[in-house]
Enzyme design. Sequence first.
Site, PDB file in Angstrom:
ATOM      1  N   GLY A   1      24.260  43.069  42.464  1.00 28.28           N
ATOM      2  CA  GLY A   1      24.453  41.431  42.824  1.00 28.28           C
ATOM      3  C   GLY A   1      24.198  41.081  43.969  1.00 28.28           C
ATOM      4  O   GLY A   1      23.822  42.345  44.986  1.00 28.28           O
TER       5      GLY A   1
ATOM      6  N   THR B   1      26.826  46.227  44.664  1.00 29.79           N
ATOM      7  CA  THR B   1      26.064  46.862  43.627  1.00 29.79           C
ATOM      8  C   THR B   1      27.347  47.699  42.782  1.00 29.79           C
ATOM      9  O   THR B   1      27.948  48.605  43.523  1.00 29.79           O
ATOM     10  CB  THR B   1      25.172  47.685  44.098  1.00 29.79           C
ATOM     11  OG1 THR B   1      24.137  46.733  44.742  1.00 29.79           O
ATOM     12  CG2 THR B   1      24.327  48.583  43.069  1.00 29.79           C
ATOM     13  N   VAL B   2      27.291  47.530  41.413  1.00 30.43           N
ATOM     14  CA  VAL B   2      28.418  48.341  40.608  1.00 30.43           C
ATOM     15  C   VAL B   2      27.553  49.510  39.907  1.00 30.43           C
ATOM     16  O   VAL B   2      26.450  49.121  39.146  1.00 30.43           O
ATOM     17  CB  VAL B   2      29.016  47.416  39.840  1.00 30.43           C
ATOM     18  CG1 VAL B   2      30.302  48.227  38.923  1.00 30.43           C
ATOM     19  CG2 VAL B   2      29.772  46.580  40.649  1.00 30.43           C
TER      20      VAL B   2
ATOM     21  N   ASP C   1      21.667  38.777  35.492  1.00 32.57           N
ATOM     22  CA  ASP C   1      23.057  38.790  35.199  1.00 32.57           C
ATOM     23  C   ASP C   1      23.492  37.669  34.208  1.00 32.57           C
ATOM     24  O   ASP C   1      24.439  38.074  33.687  1.00 32.57           O
ATOM     25  CB  ASP C   1      23.871  38.704  36.751  1.00 32.57           C
ATOM     26  CG  ASP C   1      23.251  37.364  37.547  1.00 32.57           C
ATOM     27  OD1 ASP C   1      22.444  36.843  37.309  1.00 32.57           O
ATOM     28  OD2 ASP C   1      24.130  36.750  38.015  1.00 32.57           O
TER      29      ASP C   1
ATOM     30  N   ASP D   1      31.093  32.705  35.999  1.00 30.64           N
ATOM     31  CA  ASP D   1      30.990  33.866  36.824  1.00 30.64           C
ATOM     32  C   ASP D   1      31.344  33.485  38.246  1.00 30.64           C
ATOM     33  O   ASP D   1      30.509  32.989  38.854  1.00 30.64           O
ATOM     34  CB  ASP D   1      29.828  34.635  36.505  1.00 30.64           C
ATOM     35  CG  ASP D   1      29.754  35.998  37.171  1.00 30.64           C
ATOM     36  OD1 ASP D   1      30.727  36.214  37.648  1.00 30.64           O
ATOM     37  OD2 ASP D   1      28.813  36.817  36.922  1.00 30.64           O
TER      38      ASP D   1
ATOM     39  N   THR E   1      46.570  24.385  59.443  1.00 27.94           N
ATOM     40  CA  THR E   1      44.808  24.256  59.359  1.00 27.94           C
ATOM     41  C   THR E   1      44.508  25.288  58.360  1.00 27.94           C
ATOM     42  O   THR E   1      43.699  25.028  57.336  1.00 27.94           O
ATOM     43  CB  THR E   1      44.364  24.699  60.349  1.00 27.94           C
ATOM     44  OG1 THR E   1      44.617  23.693  61.557  1.00 27.94           O
ATOM     45  CG2 THR E   1      42.730  24.587  60.381  1.00 27.94           C
TER      46      THR E   1
END
Length: 257
Positions: A8, A12-13, A109, A129, A184
């Site tokens: 991605g 990375t997987v 993907d 996703d 904030t």
Amino acid sequence: MLLAIDCGNTNTVFSIWNGTQFIATWRCSTDHKRTADEYYVLLTTLMTLNKVEAEITEAIISSTVPRVVFNLRVLTDRYFNCRPLVVGKADCRLPVAPRVDVGTTVGPDRLVNTVSGFDRHGGDLIVVDFGTATTFDVVDQDGGYIGGVIAPGVNLSLQALSMAAAALPHVDVSHPATAIGKNTVACMQSGVYWGYIGLVEGICKQIRLEHPRPMKVIATGGLAPLFQQGTEIFDAIEDDLTMHGLVLINELNKETA
């Protein structure tokens, strides 16, 4: 054994599938300058540390970062002696071809999530996703990808907010106790969290209005469980949707080879 790689924009997987289950999953930051040799050292070190014994014989890659694909191909060719399937390339078959405008390139993907979502939940489906971008993939009744929506990702929106407004700090995404912030940071967290809940619910509502049949909604990505706490729109959360889809596509291509 199959090495499934999901690259991605941010991470990375790498997952190893032994034919019945994933026996290991690791991730690293996506970097187009990382060489095949570096990937191999990283993977073998992790395999040794986790006592994972695997003889990789197949590989499949889904990458939204084109510049990374070359070195991932070299990794599998050089060190595992196998030619990888690359989702989105002409030689990688899908169960059903995407039905989009001529000349449109669909992100790999999104194609993988479509295949996986249909396998687990059937057609008439919206896959949300939560990644670098927040994407909505529309799956038709036969499992075909027929379009979708791309919105800025949650963390990307937070980064843009803190960069563009000098007085606003960087904050983490969380489920605020109340919508009305008293400081904030709380105001920013509420705006992002409830803003994205509204975005997801609103886009899914509009997609359902345009689709001729009732639709399920499933979510994936690291932030999916967090946003599930604020809405009832999701029928299911899938943490391994992309990897499951890569296994399915690899099996399809083996059968039709």
